[in-house]
Design a protein around this motif. Structure first.
Motif, PDB file in Angstrom:
ATOM      1  N   ASP A  95      19.095  -2.015   3.088  1.00 28.87           N
ATOM      2  CA  ASP A  95      18.082  -1.478   3.981  1.00 28.87           C
ATOM      3  C   ASP A  95      17.246  -0.392   3.310  1.00 28.87           C
ATOM      4  O   ASP A  95      16.129  -0.092   3.754  1.00 28.87           O
ATOM      5  N   ASP A  96      17.760   0.210   2.239  1.00 24.47           N
ATOM      6  CA  ASP A  96      17.028   1.261   1.529  1.00 24.47           C
ATOM      7  C   ASP A  96      16.035   0.688   0.528  1.00 24.47           C
ATOM      8  O   ASP A  96      15.202   1.408  -0.014  1.00 24.47           O
ATOM      9  N   ARG A  97      16.101  -0.614   0.281  1.00 28.28           N
ATOM     10  CA  ARG A  97      15.284  -1.198  -0.784  1.00 28.28           C
ATOM     11  C   ARG A  97      13.785  -1.160  -0.481  1.00 28.28           C
ATOM     12  O   ARG A  97      12.982  -0.874  -1.367  1.00 28.28           O
ATOM     13  N   VAL A  98      13.385  -1.435   0.759  1.00 27.47           N
ATOM     14  CA  VAL A  98      11.956  -1.472   1.076  1.00 27.47           C
ATOM     15  C   VAL A  98      11.318  -0.086   0.997  1.00 27.47           C
ATOM     16  O   VAL A  98      10.293   0.086   0.313  1.00 27.47           O
ATOM     17  N   MET A 104       7.933   3.694  -4.939  1.00 25.69           N
ATOM     18  CA  MET A 104       7.601   3.428  -6.336  1.00 25.69           C
ATOM     19  C   MET A 104       6.171   2.912  -6.472  1.00 25.69           C
ATOM     20  O   MET A 104       5.457   3.275  -7.414  1.00 25.69           O
ATOM     21  N   VAL A 105       5.746   2.072  -5.534  1.00 28.34           N
ATOM     22  CA  VAL A 105       4.353   1.618  -5.549  1.00 28.34           C
ATOM     23  C   VAL A 105       3.417   2.813  -5.397  1.00 28.34           C
ATOM     24  O   VAL A 105       2.392   2.915  -6.092  1.00 28.34           O
ATOM     25  N   VAL A 113      -2.422   3.072 -11.472  1.00 35.11           N
ATOM     26  CA  VAL A 113      -2.250   1.619 -11.469  1.00 35.11           C
ATOM     27  C   VAL A 113      -2.831   1.054 -10.180  1.00 35.11           C
ATOM     28  O   VAL A 113      -2.524   1.532  -9.080  1.00 35.11           O
ATOM     29  N   ASP A 114      -3.650   0.029 -10.306  1.00 36.87           N
ATOM     30  CA  ASP A 114      -4.296  -0.605  -9.149  1.00 36.87           C
ATOM     31  C   ASP A 114      -3.339  -1.642  -8.549  1.00 36.87           C
ATOM     32  O   ASP A 114      -3.541  -2.846  -8.644  1.00 36.87           O
ATOM     33  N   ILE A 115      -2.286  -1.156  -7.924  1.00 39.64           N
ATOM     34  CA  ILE A 115      -1.261  -2.026  -7.352  1.00 39.64           C
ATOM     35  C   ILE A 115      -1.208  -1.812  -5.846  1.00 39.64           C
ATOM     36  O   ILE A 115      -1.351  -0.680  -5.368  1.00 39.64           O
ATOM     37  N   GLU A 116      -1.018  -2.893  -5.110  1.00 38.12           N
ATOM     38  CA  GLU A 116      -0.935  -2.821  -3.655  1.00 38.12           C
ATOM     39  C   GLU A 116       0.429  -3.302  -3.187  1.00 38.12           C
ATOM     40  O   GLU A 116       1.045  -4.183  -3.794  1.00 38.12           O
ATOM     41  N   TRP A 117       0.891  -2.731  -2.086  1.00 38.66           N
ATOM     42  CA  TRP A 117       2.190  -3.111  -1.537  1.00 38.66           C
ATOM     43  C   TRP A 117       2.241  -4.601  -1.211  1.00 38.66           C
ATOM     44  O   TRP A 117       3.248  -5.270  -1.440  1.00 38.66           O
TER      45      TRP A 117
END
Length: 287
Positions: A95-98, A104-105, A113-117
């Motif tokens: 449950d802690d992973r999300v 981190m994102v 960094v141009d990163i989206e969830w």
């Protein structure tokens, strides 16, 4: 007899479904394969249903642990998946992973960094979300050339610029819980220094005293000298020494059966386990 005791499917961070994984294991000439997704047993039912004739499945999980600030993984085999105490701890980790991945994102975005969830979530699909999914997004964005290159101090390695801690088990408590659930524990890739900081050998000795059953010696992240050292250490501490591919499908370069476990060691693992039994294949379901 060819035995691979460490693989991952889409139930966590592999790229093959559990059904695809067992079929590929059979095609690779394996006699025994263990499905050890991170902190989950969700893929076991599908793997059992698709298990080809001639292949035996060992059910298990790779448990996320931390000792004195250093992360480590314990392979747990043939435990009762419904044992309440161990199940509750696995659910806490899962449950802690999300929220951890979202954090981190966010750090990566702060680093420019141009990163989206949504990109990471698409890669993870229904899997147990983890750093490899973020690493794959970084590859797709051209930030790093390979998934392995994302696991550096610049990015996602333990203590790296975009790293975020997560809920993890104390390994001594994990060993106790797995044993109470009738399972067997093996320390996964214990000296894989390329992954980051590793626990000292003295800690492995203390884990052995607490009931650890074995250490994974033959592994792609161990140099030949390290493998020999770990086998010697296993002999000194009375531990079983295993070998495994740590297969993740196309997410890593390792192949099914690249490293294997001695049949006598496998037999001892089965002898010690009381929570579950290996499942022999009877033909599986049509592809």
């Amino acid at each position: 007899m060819r035995i691979d005791l460490h693989t991952h499917s889409t139930a966590s961070d592999g790229t093959d479904t559990p059904a695809e994984l067992v079929r590929k294991a059979g095609d690779a000439g394996l006699d025994v394969v263990a499905l050890t997704d991170h902190d989950t047993t969700r893929g076991h039912a599908e793997a059992v249903k698709a298990l080809p004739e001639g292949l035996t499945l060992v059910t298990g999980a790779e448990l996320s642990c931390r000792l004195n600030g250093t992360g480590l993984h314990l392979l747990a085999y043939l435990f009762d998946p419904d044992e309440p105490a161990l199940l509750a701890e696995r659910e806490l980790v899962r449950d802690d992973r999300v929220p951890r991945a979202r954090a981190m994102v966010g750090k990566l975005q702060e680093l420019g960094v141009d990163i989206e969830w949504e990109h990471v979530a698409r890669i993870a699909g229904d899997g147990s979300l983890g750093r490899p999914h973020i690493a794959e997004a970084l590859v797709e964005l051209g930030v790093v050339p390979t998934v392995s290159d994302a696991f550096t101090a610049d990015w996602l390695a333990n203590g790296g610029r975009a790293y975020v801690d997560k809920h993890e088990l104390d390994p001594f408590e994990a060993i106790r819980l797995v044993k109470a659930a009738g399972g067997v524990t093996v320390f996964a890739h214990p000296l894989a220094v390329k992954r980051g900081e590793v626990v000292p050998v003295e800690a492995i000795a203390r884990l052995a005293e607490a009931g650890l059953d074995g250490i994974e010696a033959d592994h792609m992240d161990h140099e030949p000298a390290t493998r020999a050292r770990l086998k010697g250490l296993a002999g000194e501490l009375g531990l079983l020494a295993t070998g495994s591919s740590d297969y993740h499908g196309s997410r890593k370069t390792c192949l099914l059966g690249e490293y294997t476990t001695d049949p006598e060691v496998y037999g001892e693992i089965i002898r010690r386990a009381t929570g579950a039994f290996p499942v022999p294949g009877t033909g599986g379901v049509p592809a």
